[in-house]
Design a protein around this motif. Structure first.
Motif: not given
Length: 616
Positions: A560-571
Motif C-alpha cells: 500500500t505504500g509503494t507507488s507503481i509506475v508503468a514505464l512502457t512503449g505502449y502510449g
C-alpha cells in the motif's frame, strides 16, 4: 294480295312493302344485337371498327365502310377500318387532317351527320372523292360523328353504289351503331389507359424491386467494406502500437545513455558536440513516433482532452522560451509580442503546448540562419460574434507556394518537394496542430506571401467565461508532492540496456536502485525489499506481464505504500486506461526524459492514487 280473279288489289303493294320493312327491321335488330355482343368483347379499336363495318355494310347495302378516330389534339383522323377499297387507297388514307374535304372529316369537324344523296351532289361537294380509287364511281354518301358525353371522338361513314334516299329506319340504325361505336371506342381507350397505367405501375414496381435488390446488395457490400475497414483500422492500431513500442524501447536506453554522458562522461568539445547531436536526434525520433500515433488518434476521434482554465499568455510564453535554445542554436532570433494581462480560456494545457511546440518546431525547421520567428497573441472576434484569441507564429523562412497553402494542414504534406529539398519530418506537425485546435472548437490557417518570403500560421481559440483579468483566476492544479529526496526504486524491465542505463541514471541522482528482468523476479524483489517506487515495463515476456505484476502486488496488503509506475512503449489512450484499471499509479511513455522522471518521482504521493498520465 290478289282478288279472286287474280288481279292485285290496292292493299297488295302496301302489305308487301310493310313485310319487307318488317324483315329489314328484324334483320337490323339482329345485327344490332350482334354488334352489341361483339363490341362487349372487343379489346382493340381495330376490332370495334371491323365489327361496325362488317355489320353495317350489308345492313345498309353499302359498298364502302370506314371508321376513324380523332387524334389527341383533334387535328387529324386515323382510320381504324376502311373496307371496300383497294389496299393502296386504304394505305393512302390511313391518316389525314380533320379539315380534309371528305364527309367523315366534315362530320367529325362539325359534330353532325353528313348526308349526300346523289353522285352529282357528292362530286360537287367533295370533288376529291372523284379521284379516290375505289369510290370514284359511287353514289350516295353518309357520315356520322362518334360522340361520347358531347365530345366527338371520331366518325364513321358509308358509300353506296348509286344515289339513295335515307329513310327514318336507316337514320335510326346509323345513329344506333354510331352511339355503340363511340361508347366502345371510349371504353377501349380507358381500358388501354388503365392497362398502360397498370403496365407502368408494374414496370415501376419491378424497377423499384430491382432498385431495392441493388440497394440491398449495395448495403451488404458497404457493410462488408465497413467491416473490412474496421478490421484494417484495428490492425493498423495494433501495428502502430507495436511499432511505437518497438521504436520506443531502444530510444529509452539511448536517451538514458546521453544523459549519463552529460553528467558522468568525458569532457571535450568533440564529445559535447556528439552528445548534443545524439540528444537532438533521439528527441527528433521521439517526436516522430508521438506525431505518428497522435495523428492516427485525432483522425479517429480518440483524443480525450482535459479542459481546465488556463492563462494562454503564460502558456505561450513558456512554450516559446522552451524552444528559444533550439532556435538560437540554429541562428534564428525569437521575438515575442504578448499582452501584459492574462488571457483566460478553457483548454487542455498539454495538448495546446504540443500544438505550439509543433508550430515553433515547424518555423525553426524552415527558417535559415539569420532569420526571425515571431510569436504573438491578440484578441479576435469569432464568426459567431463571441470572443476569441489568436496565436500567430510567423517566420522569415522559405515561405510557401499557393498550391502548398491549400493542403498544408493535410497529413504528410510538405512545404518543399523534390529530391534534396526535404528538411526532415513526416509532414504531420501542422496536421496535429489543426486537429488539436479543432478539438478545442478553434481553427487554424496558413498564410505566405510566396516562396522566400516567410510564412505565418495562426490558430484561433474561443475564450472562456469572462473573468476580471488578473483577479480570482485559478492556477494550474499541482499534484500532492511526496518530497524530492532519495527513493528506493525497483526497475522491472526485460530490456537489459534500458534497465541498466536507467539504473545508472537514477543512481547518479542519489536513488537506491535494484533491477529485475522478468515479471516473476520483479514480484519477488518487490516482496523482499518493499520499494518506495516501482518502474515497471508492461510488455514483459513470459506469463506475468506488467499488468500481471501490478495486480499481484496490489493484491498484497504490504504494497500500500509503494507507488507503481508503468514505464512502457505502449502510449495510446487505451493503454493508459488499461494501466489505470490494472492498478498503476501513473503511466509514462518511453523514452522518458530525466526531467520528466525527476518531476514524477518528486510528485508521487506518499500514498498511491489513481493512475494518471504524466506530461512529457
Amino acid at each position: 294480295m290478289r282478288s279472286t280473279d287474280g288481279q292485285p288489289t290496292a292493299a297488295g303493294p302496301v302489305s308487301e312493302a310493310a313485310a319487307r320493312r318488317h324483315e329489314r327491321v328484324v334483320e337490323r335488330l339482329l345485327r344490332l344485337q350482334s354488334i352489341t355482343a361483339a363490341l362487349a368483347g372487343a379489346r382493340t379499336l381495330s376490332e370495334i371498327a371491323g365489327t361496325i363495318i362488317d355489320q353495317g355494310m350489308p345492313a345498309l347495302e353499302a359498298e364502302v365502310g370506314v371508321v376513324a378516330v380523332l387524334s389527341a389534339d383533334g387535328a387529324a383522323l386515323r382510320n381504324l377500318g376502311f373496307k371496300g377499297v383497294p389496299t393502296d387507297t386504304e394505305a393512302a388514307w390511313a391518316e389525314y387532317p380533320v379539315d380534309s374535304p371528305v364527309p367523315v372529316a366534315e362530320a367529325a369537324r362539325l359534330g353532325a351527320p353528313v348526308v349526300v344523296r346523289t353522285r352529282e351532289e357528292r362530286n360537287a361537294r367533295y370533288p376529291v372523292l372523284a379521284a379516290v380509287h375505289g369510290v370514284e364511281h359511287g353514289g350516295a354518301v353518309v357520315a356520322f360523328p362518334l360522340i361520347v358525353e358531347e365530345k366527338t371522338v371520331g366518325s364513321l361513314g358509308f358509300c353506296f353504289p348509286a344515289s339513295r334516299e335515307l329513310d327514318a329506319d336507316d337514320h335510326a340504325f346509323l345513329v344506333s351503331i354510331a352511339q355503340q361505336c363511340a361508347l366502345a371506342i371510349e371504353r377501349v381507350r380507358w381500358h388501354e389507359v388503365a392497362e398502360q397505367e397498370i403496365a407502368h405501375r408494374r414496370a415501376s414496381e419491378e424497377a423499384l424491386r430491382g432498385r431495392e435488390r441493388q440497394l440491398t446488395a449495395l448495403v451488404a457490400e458497404l457493410k462488408q467494406t465497413q467491416d473490412a475497414l474496421r478490421e484494417a483500422d484495428r490492425r493498423k492500431d495494433e501495428f502502430l502500437a507495436m511499432l511505437a513500442h518497438e521504436l520506443r524501447n531502444p530510444l529509452a536506453p539511448l536517451l538514458n545513455a546521453v544523459e549519463l554522458l552529460k553528467v558522468a562522461g568525458p569532457q571535450g568539445s568533440i564529445v559535447e558536440r556528439a552528445r548534443t547531436i545524439m540528444e537532438r536526434q533521439v528527441g527528433h525520433m521521439t517526436r516522430l513516433v508521438d506525431d505518428l500515433l497522435d495523428i492516427s488518434r485525432i483522425s479517429r476521434g480518440k483524443i480525450a482532452l482535459s479542459f481546465a482554465r488556463l492563462d494562454l499568455v503564460e502558456l505561450v510564453r513558456a512554450a516559446a522560451l522552451d524552444y528559444r535554445p533550439l532556435l538560437e542554436a540554429r541562428g534564428v532570433r525569437l521575438e515575442l509580442a504578448l499582452p501584459d494581462a492574462p488571457v483566460w480560456l478553457h483548454a487542455d494545457a498539454t495538448r495546446l503546448t504540443q500544438a505550439l511546440g509543433n508550430l515553433l518546431q515547424n518555423a525553426r525547421k524552415f527558417t535559415d540562419e539569420g532569420g526571425v520567428v515571431r510569436v504573438s497573441v491578440a484578441p479576435q472576434r469569432a464568426p459567431d460574434g463571441r470572443g476569441a484569441v489568436s496565436v500567430e507564429v510567423a517566420d522569415t523562412g522559405i515561405g510557401m507556394e499557393p498550391a502548398i497553402l491549400e493542403r498544408i494542414f493535410e497529413p504528410f504534406a510538405q512545404a518543399e518537394q523534390g529530391p534534396g529539398a526535404s528538411r526532415g519530418g513526416l509532414g504531420l506537425g501542422l496536421a496535429l496542430v489543426k486537429g488539436v485546435v479543432e478539438l478545442h472548437g478553434g481553427s487554424a490557417r496558413a498564410a505566405s506571401a510566396g516562396v522566400g518570403r516567410g510564412a505565418a500560421i495562426t490558430i484561433t481559440l474561443p475564450l472562456g467565461s469572462p473573468v476580471e483579468r488578473g483577479e480570482g483566476a485559478p492556477g494550474p492544479a499541482v499534484a500532492a508532492r511526496g518530497g524530492g529526496g532519495a527513493r528506493r526504486i525497483l526497475i522491472i524491465e526485460d530490456n537489459v540496456d534500458a534497465a541498466d542505463s536507467l539504473r545508472l541514471l537514477l543512481e547518479r541522482r542519489g536513488h537506491a536502485v535494484s533491477v529485475a528482468h522478468s515479471g516473476a523476479d520483479g514480484v519477488t524483489a518487490a516482496r523482499l525489499s518493499a520499494p518506495d517506487v516501482i518502474l515497471c515495463d508492461i510488455g514483459l515476456p513470459g506469463v506475468l506481464n506488467g499488468y500481471g505484476v501490478v495486480r499481484a502486488l496490489r493484491a498484497e496488503g504490504g504494497m500500500t505504500g509503494t507507488s507503481i509506475v508503468a514505464l512502457t512503449g505502449y502510449g495510446q489512450e487505451d493503454d493508459r486506461r488499461r494501466a489505470h484499471a490494472a492498478g498503476f499509479d501513473a503511466h509514462v511513455t518511453k523514452p522518458v526524459t530525466p526531467a520528466t522522471l525527476e518531476r514524477l518521482l518528486a510528485e508521487l504521493p506518499s500514498a498511491p492514487v489513481a493512475a494518471r498520465a504524466v506530461p512529457e
